[in-house]
Design an enzyme around this catalytic site. Structure first.
Site, mmCIF file in Angstrom:
data_model
loop_
_atom_site.group_PDB
_atom_site.id
_atom_site.type_symbol
_atom_site.label_atom_id
_atom_site.label_comp_id
_atom_site.label_asym_id
_atom_site.label_seq_id
_atom_site.Cartn_x
_atom_site.Cartn_y
_atom_site.Cartn_z
ATOM 1 N N ASP A 155 -6.158 0.267 8.104
ATOM 2 C CA ASP A 155 -5.624 -0.271 6.834
ATOM 3 C C ASP A 155 -4.118 -0.386 7.028
ATOM 4 O O ASP A 155 -3.342 0.391 6.490
ATOM 5 C CB ASP A 155 -5.990 0.730 5.725
ATOM 6 C CG ASP A 155 -5.468 0.315 4.365
ATOM 7 O OD1 ASP A 155 -4.856 -0.758 4.250
ATOM 8 O OD2 ASP A 155 -5.664 1.096 3.413
ATOM 9 N N ASP A 158 0.986 -5.868 8.325
ATOM 10 C CA ASP A 158 0.792 -7.027 9.205
ATOM 11 C C ASP A 158 1.200 -6.657 10.636
ATOM 12 O O ASP A 158 1.933 -5.683 10.841
ATOM 13 C CB ASP A 158 1.654 -8.209 8.710
ATOM 14 C CG ASP A 158 1.266 -8.639 7.300
ATOM 15 O OD1 ASP A 158 0.081 -8.473 6.944
ATOM 16 O OD2 ASP A 158 2.138 -9.120 6.554
HETATM 17 N N1 SAM Z 1 -3.506 -2.915 2.167
HETATM 18 C C1 SAM Z 1 -2.319 -3.217 2.854
HETATM 19 C C2 SAM Z 1 -2.147 -4.606 3.338
HETATM 20 O O1 SAM Z 1 -3.035 -5.183 3.990
HETATM 21 O O2 SAM Z 1 -1.099 -5.184 3.037
HETATM 22 C C3 SAM Z 1 -1.944 -2.172 3.830
HETATM 23 C C4 SAM Z 1 -1.444 -1.001 3.067
HETATM 24 S S1 SAM Z 1 -0.852 0.423 3.824
HETATM 25 C C5 SAM Z 1 0.536 0.707 2.782
HETATM 26 C C6 SAM Z 1 -0.159 0.000 5.399
HETATM 27 C C7 SAM Z 1 0.428 1.215 6.109
HETATM 28 O O3 SAM Z 1 0.305 1.084 7.526
HETATM 29 C C8 SAM Z 1 1.916 1.463 5.850
HETATM 30 O O4 SAM Z 1 2.061 2.568 4.998
HETATM 31 C C9 SAM Z 1 2.512 1.705 7.243
HETATM 32 O O5 SAM Z 1 3.428 2.785 7.264
HETATM 33 C C10 SAM Z 1 1.265 1.995 8.052
HETATM 34 N N2 SAM Z 1 1.400 1.804 9.507
HETATM 35 C C11 SAM Z 1 1.950 0.766 10.171
HETATM 36 N N3 SAM Z 1 1.900 0.994 11.502
HETATM 37 C C12 SAM Z 1 1.285 2.200 11.688
HETATM 38 C C13 SAM Z 1 0.942 2.974 12.828
HETATM 39 N N4 SAM Z 1 1.217 2.574 14.083
HETATM 40 N N5 SAM Z 1 0.309 4.173 12.628
HETATM 41 C C14 SAM Z 1 0.033 4.605 11.374
HETATM 42 N N6 SAM Z 1 0.349 3.901 10.261
HETATM 43 C C15 SAM Z 1 0.960 2.728 10.411
#
Ligand code: SAM
Length: 275
Positions: A155, A158
């Protein structure tokens, strides 16, 4: 005119919403975080200028990323969410009584904290006794687990910044290894209208790693194109043949047994990318 928030959805297309109030803005170690009160969608979480979730339409994405794999697996007990710091996916996962533990792995603790403060309807289950919240890189987390999870959901934001490595074949192989012998993986994989080539390449990679690979769709008004796509990889169970789906007591607003089956019916323009 008032105050408007504009997301650049592609280099040639913007979406704008009227903002009632800016509740929070900060630059975390990983991204720009904004929490806006909007007239049309209610509270909205924005990361690096991209809408992540809103009170009005969050149920679509969170129900679909969770219930499609969890109702495909006959007895999911251990579940991991990579990203998903707002907590909406964990909320849906914990509606499944069979789930003993759901681990959220987000790289950015500030997203989790801001969601807890401003989005209680979405983050409500993060303090549940079956939920575990870990602040670390999902790529390293998955690499360090083997044969452990029934379902892993990606989840993520981008495919930019820290999320780039969540959309590569090596990561899908690590997920395969972290899953049990009948495990299921699902990831959000962008817009069929604007990211067709990207979806094609993700699907190709997932198909080389998992014996069953499928793409499904749902409608999220605030995401580019309104039509959103998920890619699922499964070691054993075919999501299109899921049996005995019973959502009694789940309070679903988008997901149902019929929607589960229909979500895999791809319109020809989207199916073309998988051929
Ligand atoms: N539903 C959403 C969308 O499609 O726009 C996604 C929501 S959620 C807030 C996305 C999360 O992915 C963010 O909080 C970000 O910090 C996390 N994220 C990005 N790269 C990551 C990684 N390598 N490991 C763990 N979390 C990650």
């Amino acid at each position: 005119m008032g105050l408007w928030f504009t997301e650049e959805q592609t280099k040639d297309l913007n979406i704008s919403c009227r903002v009632k109030e800016t509740l929070h803005v900060e630059k975390s170690e990983y991204q720009d975080i904004a929490l806006l009160e909007t007239n049309e969608f209610g509270r909205m979480l924005v990361l690096d200028g991209a809408i992540q979730t809103t009170i009005k339409d969050e149920f679509v994405y969170h129900e679909m990323i969770s219930h499609i794999p969890l109702f495909t697996h006959p007895n999911p007990k251990r579940v991991a969410v990579i990203g998903g710091g707002d907590g909406g996916t964990i909320r849906e996962i914990l509606k499944h009584k069979s789930v003993e533990k759901a681990t959220l792995v987000d790289i950015d603790k500030r997203v989790v904290e801001v969601a807890k403060q401003y989005l209680p309807e979405i983050s409500v289950a993060l303090n549940d006794s079956r939920a575990e919240v870990r602040i670390e890189d999902g790529i390293e987390f998955v690499k360090s687990h083997r044969d452990e999870f029934d379902v892993i959901m990606v989840d993520s934001t981008d495919p930019v910044g820290p999320a780039v490595g969540l959309f590569v074949k090596e990561f899908y192989q690590s997920i395969y290894d972290a899953l049990k012998e009948d495990g299921i993986f699902v990831a959000q994989t962008e817009s069929p209208f604007y990211n067709g080539k990207f979806i094609a390449s993700v699907y190709r990679d997932v198909r080389t790693v998992f014996p069953i690979a499928k793409v499904f769709l749902c409608n999220v008004p605030t995401y580019p194109g309104g039509l959103w796509c998920f890619t699922l990889g499964s070691k054993k169970y075919d999501p299109e043949k899921a049996q005995g789906i019973d959502t009694k007591g789940f309070d679903c607003k988008y997901y149902s047994e019929k929607v589960h089956k229909a979500a895999f019916a791809l319109p020809p323009f989207a199916k073309k990318y998988l051929e």
